[in-house]
Design a protein around this motif. Sequence first.
Motif, PDB file in Angstrom:
ATOM      1  N   MET A   1       0.849  -1.183   0.000  1.00 15.19           N
ATOM      2  CA  MET A   1       0.000   0.000   0.000  1.00 15.19           C
ATOM      3  C   MET A   1       0.883   1.230   0.000  1.00 15.19           C
ATOM      4  O   MET A   1       1.719   1.412   0.866  1.00 15.19           O
ATOM      5  CB  MET A   1      -0.892   0.014   1.253  1.00 15.19           C
ATOM      6  N   THR A   2       0.670   2.096  -0.958  1.00 22.75           N
ATOM      7  CA  THR A   2       1.501   3.285  -1.084  1.00 22.75           C
ATOM      8  C   THR A   2       0.973   4.386  -0.185  1.00 22.75           C
ATOM      9  O   THR A   2      -0.203   4.669  -0.156  1.00 22.75           O
ATOM     10  CB  THR A   2       1.499   3.782  -2.533  1.00 22.75           C
ATOM     11  N   ARG A   3       1.866   5.003   0.556  1.00 25.73           N
ATOM     12  CA  ARG A   3       1.475   6.108   1.418  1.00 25.73           C
ATOM     13  C   ARG A   3       2.030   7.388   0.849  1.00 25.73           C
ATOM     14  O   ARG A   3       3.169   7.442   0.431  1.00 25.73           O
ATOM     15  CB  ARG A   3       2.012   5.910   2.840  1.00 25.73           C
ATOM     16  N   ARG A   4       1.227   8.423   0.866  1.00 27.41           N
ATOM     17  CA  ARG A   4       1.681   9.705   0.334  1.00 27.41           C
ATOM     18  C   ARG A   4       2.217  10.547   1.478  1.00 27.41           C
ATOM     19  O   ARG A   4       1.513  10.859   2.426  1.00 27.41           O
ATOM     20  CB  ARG A   4       0.514  10.425  -0.346  1.00 27.41           C
ATOM     21  N   ALA A   5       3.491  10.913   1.391  1.00 27.66           N
ATOM     22  CA  ALA A   5       4.118  11.687   2.455  1.00 27.66           C
ATOM     23  C   ALA A   5       3.712  13.143   2.340  1.00 27.66           C
ATOM     24  O   ALA A   5       3.541  13.685   1.248  1.00 27.66           O
ATOM     25  CB  ALA A   5       5.643  11.566   2.379  1.00 27.66           C
ATOM     26  N   VAL A   6       3.558  13.783   3.491  1.00 24.54           N
ATOM     27  CA  VAL A   6       3.191  15.188   3.538  1.00 24.54           C
ATOM     28  C   VAL A   6       4.423  16.007   3.864  1.00 24.54           C
ATOM     29  O   VAL A   6       5.167  15.670   4.785  1.00 24.54           O
ATOM     30  CB  VAL A   6       2.119  15.442   4.618  1.00 24.54           C
ATOM     31  N   PRO A   7       4.711  17.078   3.127  1.00 24.19           N
ATOM     32  CA  PRO A   7       5.902  17.876   3.406  1.00 24.19           C
ATOM     33  C   PRO A   7       5.918  18.395   4.833  1.00 24.19           C
ATOM     34  O   PRO A   7       4.886  18.728   5.397  1.00 24.19           O
ATOM     35  CB  PRO A   7       5.812  19.022   2.387  1.00 24.19           C
ATOM     36  N   VAL A   8       7.099  18.464   5.396  1.00 22.20           N
ATOM     37  CA  VAL A   8       7.265  18.971   6.753  1.00 22.20           C
ATOM     38  C   VAL A   8       7.621  20.443   6.699  1.00 22.20           C
ATOM     39  O   VAL A   8       8.539  20.839   6.003  1.00 22.20           O
ATOM     40  CB  VAL A   8       8.389  18.206   7.481  1.00 22.20           C
ATOM     41  N   THR A   9       6.897  21.259   7.425  1.00 19.94           N
ATOM     42  CA  THR A   9       7.213  22.682   7.483  1.00 19.94           C
ATOM     43  C   THR A   9       8.319  22.916   8.474  1.00 19.94           C
ATOM     44  O   THR A   9       8.537  22.134   9.388  1.00 19.94           O
ATOM     45  CB  THR A   9       5.976  23.493   7.885  1.00 19.94           C
ATOM     46  N   THR A  10       8.981  24.029   8.305  1.00 14.28           N
ATOM     47  CA  THR A  10      10.112  24.331   9.184  1.00 14.28           C
ATOM     48  C   THR A  10       9.689  24.989  10.470  1.00 14.28           C
ATOM     49  O   THR A  10      10.464  25.102  11.407  1.00 14.28           O
ATOM     50  CB  THR A  10      11.096  25.266   8.466  1.00 14.28           C
ATOM     51  N   GLY A  11       8.444  25.443  10.527  1.00 11.24           N
ATOM     52  CA  GLY A  11       7.973  26.091  11.741  1.00 11.24           C
ATOM     53  C   GLY A  11       8.189  27.589  11.717  1.00 11.24           C
ATOM     54  O   GLY A  11       7.721  28.302  12.601  1.00 11.24           O
ATOM     55  N   SER A  12       8.907  28.124  10.726  1.00 16.94           N
ATOM     56  CA  SER A  12       9.137  29.557  10.649  1.00 16.94           C
ATOM     57  C   SER A  12       8.111  30.185   9.725  1.00 16.94           C
ATOM     58  O   SER A  12       7.630  29.570   8.787  1.00 16.94           O
ATOM     59  CB  SER A  12      10.550  29.843  10.138  1.00 16.94           C
TER      60      SER A  12
ATOM     61  N   PRO B   1     -12.535  -6.533  13.519  1.00 14.01           N
ATOM     62  CA  PRO B   1     -12.089  -7.890  13.152  1.00 14.01           C
ATOM     63  C   PRO B   1     -11.952  -8.101  11.649  1.00 14.01           C
ATOM     64  O   PRO B   1     -11.133  -8.913  11.208  1.00 14.01           O
ATOM     65  CB  PRO B   1     -13.200  -8.789  13.733  1.00 14.01           C
ATOM     66  N   ASP B   2     -12.746  -7.373  10.843  1.00 12.01           N
ATOM     67  CA  ASP B   2     -12.679  -7.560   9.389  1.00 12.01           C
ATOM     68  C   ASP B   2     -11.310  -7.204   8.825  1.00 12.01           C
ATOM     69  O   ASP B   2     -10.930  -7.697   7.755  1.00 12.01           O
ATOM     70  CB  ASP B   2     -13.746  -6.713   8.693  1.00 12.01           C
ATOM     71  N   ALA B   3     -10.559  -6.348   9.534  1.00  7.64           N
ATOM     72  CA  ALA B   3      -9.236  -5.948   9.048  1.00  7.64           C
ATOM     73  C   ALA B   3      -8.254  -7.114   9.052  1.00  7.64           C
ATOM     74  O   ALA B   3      -7.224  -7.061   8.380  1.00  7.64           O
ATOM     75  CB  ALA B   3      -8.686  -4.807   9.895  1.00  7.64           C
TER      76      ALA B   3
ATOM     77  N   PRO C   1      -1.555  -8.143   2.454  1.00 10.93           N
ATOM     78  CA  PRO C   1      -2.758  -7.576   3.090  1.00 10.93           C
ATOM     79  C   PRO C   1      -2.776  -6.065   2.983  1.00 10.93           C
ATOM     80  O   PRO C   1      -1.738  -5.408   3.118  1.00 10.93           O
ATOM     81  CB  PRO C   1      -2.632  -8.048   4.539  1.00 10.93           C
ATOM     82  N   ALA C   2      -3.957  -5.500   2.743  1.00  9.95           N
ATOM     83  CA  ALA C   2      -4.068  -4.054   2.524  1.00  9.95           C
ATOM     84  C   ALA C   2      -3.655  -3.267   3.753  1.00  9.95           C
ATOM     85  O   ALA C   2      -3.026  -2.214   3.644  1.00  9.95           O
ATOM     86  CB  ALA C   2      -5.490  -3.697   2.116  1.00  9.95           C
ATOM     87  N   ASN C   3      -4.008  -3.749   4.936  1.00 12.65           N
ATOM     88  CA  ASN C   3      -3.644  -3.065   6.171  1.00 12.65           C
ATOM     89  C   ASN C   3      -2.213  -3.447   6.543  1.00 12.65           C
ATOM     90  O   ASN C   3      -1.928  -4.626   6.773  1.00 12.65           O
ATOM     91  CB  ASN C   3      -4.612  -3.463   7.290  1.00 12.65           C
TER      92      ASN C   3
ATOM     93  N   ALA D   1      -0.601  -7.100   7.946  1.00 10.75           N
ATOM     94  CA  ALA D   1       0.507  -7.798   7.301  1.00 10.75           C
ATOM     95  C   ALA D   1       1.634  -8.057   8.290  1.00 10.75           C
ATOM     96  O   ALA D   1       2.186  -9.168   8.351  1.00 10.75           O
ATOM     97  CB  ALA D   1       1.019  -6.972   6.121  1.00 10.75           C
ATOM     98  N   SER D   2       1.985  -7.056   9.083  1.00  4.41           N
ATOM     99  CA  SER D   2       3.071  -7.214  10.050  1.00  4.41           C
ATOM    100  C   SER D   2       2.727  -8.238  11.122  1.00  4.41           C
ATOM    101  O   SER D   2       3.591  -8.997  11.567  1.00  4.41           O
ATOM    102  CB  SER D   2       3.399  -5.870  10.693  1.00  4.41           C
TER     103      SER D   2
END
Length: 345
Positions: A1-12, A88-90, A205-207, A211-212
Amino acid sequence: MTRRAVPVTTGSSAPDAPETPAGPAAATARSPQTLLWTALTIVYVVWGSTYLAIRIVVETMPPFLSAALRFVTAGLLLVGIVAWRFGPDALRVDRRRLASAVLVGLLLLVGGNGLVVLAETRIPSGLAALLVASVPLWVIVLRALFGDRPRTATFAGVLLGFAGLVVLTLPGSSGTVQFAGVVAVLAAALLWSVGSFLSSRLPMPANPFTASAYEMIAGGLGDLGIGLFRGEHLNPGAVSVHSWLALAYLVVFGSLVAFSAFAWLLQKAPLSLVATYAYVNPVVAVALGWLILSEPVTWSIAVGGAVVVAGVFVVVSTESATKRAPVPKDEGPLTTRADHSPDRT
């Protein structure tokens, strides 16, 4: 399952943005960064410390039976967590996906982790961690063998990393260690890489937590079978308190807490940031082994380890830049599984 990463802001704030007063709003704005760095610190320290914990476990426990106890326990706990959190379905998967999870679990946790645990009865935990750091390098080799064409900089990083492995494995250069232990860790890294490579190409497995869980149970049962075949015996009365505590640490923190933090990071942070654990963990492991168990840091460990980490840095940074482009639906980023190390689940 591909996860899309979200950019991290620097906080400034932006250059022309007005300053905002400190208060609840500012605290709320900082909270995502706090969570991100908390999760990253967990992955850095906990996964780096698992090599030390394994070394303490095998002082009074047989290697494969201790690994079996760790992963079967962690797998069953994760099954309960998945059922409670997702329902449980997962946990329901078809036979094909279950078979894939079992195969990957055997490669990762019997061939990979099991051999690392066995090797740590013969070599220092820090050296084991540095040798395991070669996993991303082996994955690139496997990709190239199966038709992928990594970038030139990636190949340069692989060659650099393997040069560091040569330094680490020179006879007598790493102190009084048994060469069989070194070979066992190198075999573990290769088998872990094969499992990681296949996990991105087999129907899983999708989840990812499901899988783990199945991977850990299958791997734990595989470790149990090998331990019994080798004639290992677990006498609870002969196990030290330190070994029991280290095993509990591996189950709870190494297999559950750190993995959950890693899965969360894959969804919330850039892969280039998440992948930094691949070259931070070995440094943490060497430092803890030297500080707590007085493991020697020879010239070859220092030099060879630095070269390996540098090679992994080049590979991870280059691949992370490449993976910023969209990937096919059934292919995950390199760091989703391919950069896991043999004690990372």
